[in-house]
Design a protein around this motif. Structure first.
Motif, short mmCIF file in Angstrom:
data_model
loop_
_atom_site.label_atom_id
_atom_site.label_comp_id
_atom_site.label_asym_id
_atom_site.label_seq_id
_atom_site.Cartn_x
_atom_site.Cartn_y
_atom_site.Cartn_z
N GLU A 159 0.81 -1.22 0.00
CA GLU A 159 0.00 0.00 0.00
C GLU A 159 0.84 1.27 0.00
N GLU A 160 2.01 1.24 0.62
CA GLU A 160 2.84 2.43 0.75
C GLU A 160 3.30 3.01 -0.59
N PRO A 161 3.86 2.21 -1.51
CA PRO A 161 4.29 2.82 -2.80
C PRO A 161 3.13 3.39 -3.62
N VAL A 162 1.96 2.78 -3.47
CA VAL A 162 0.81 3.25 -4.24
C VAL A 162 0.35 4.62 -3.74
N LEU A 163 0.42 4.81 -2.42
CA LEU A 163 -0.01 6.09 -1.86
C LEU A 163 1.01 7.16 -2.18
#
Length: 150
Positions: A146-150
């Motif tokens: 989820e972190e890279p997408v955000l």
């Protein structure tokens, strides 16, 4: 002013003659014993061997065309040594040209249609595999953090 141009012409001629001699190889200072030996070897070789070397090496090339093109499968395709592959490459290139030039098809449209076709085939294969008692295709699951997408 006419006197000035007369003095320039005699200096220009010897310079042009020196350049012409260098280009044509008539420079007397460049001859040596090794050059004389090379000329003797050339004159002593048979005319048939000179003819064979000229036939196999057009335009003064030192390497055959197959080696110049890489010497592998791509050289075989370019030189039509493998006629099936060369014909296939020519056919595919012709179809691509017809699609893009004559029919006005676009690259993005082609990519989307190929992706839809691939998804359809995978869907049919996975659903049809239960009917013929075969294992369904193994499609890896992709988990994106989820972190890279955000």
């Amino acid at each position: 002013m006419a006197d000035h141009s007369e003095h320039d012409e005699p200096k220009a001629e010897p310079l042009m003659e020196k350049i012409a001699e260098k280009i044509h190889g008539h420079d007397s200072s460049s001859s040596s014993d090794s050059d004389n030996e090379k000329e003797k070897e050339k004159s002593s070789s048979s005319p048939s061997s000179d003819f064979k070397s000229k036939v196999s090496r057009l335009f003064g090339r030192e390497k055959p065309i197959h080696h110049v093109l890489g010497g592998g499968k791509q050289a075989d395709v370019f030189l039509w040594r493998n006629k099936k592959i060369s014909g296939t490459v020519l056919g595919v290139a012709t179809v691509v040209w017809i699609l893009f030039e004559l029919l006005g098809y676009h690259l993005l449209t082609l990519i989307c249609h190929l992706a839809i076709l691939a998804l359809t085939l995978l869907f049919l294969w996975s659903n049809g595999s239960s009917l013929i008692n075969k294992s369904p295709p193994k499609i890896p699951q992709v988990h994106i953090p989820e972190e890279p997408v955000l």
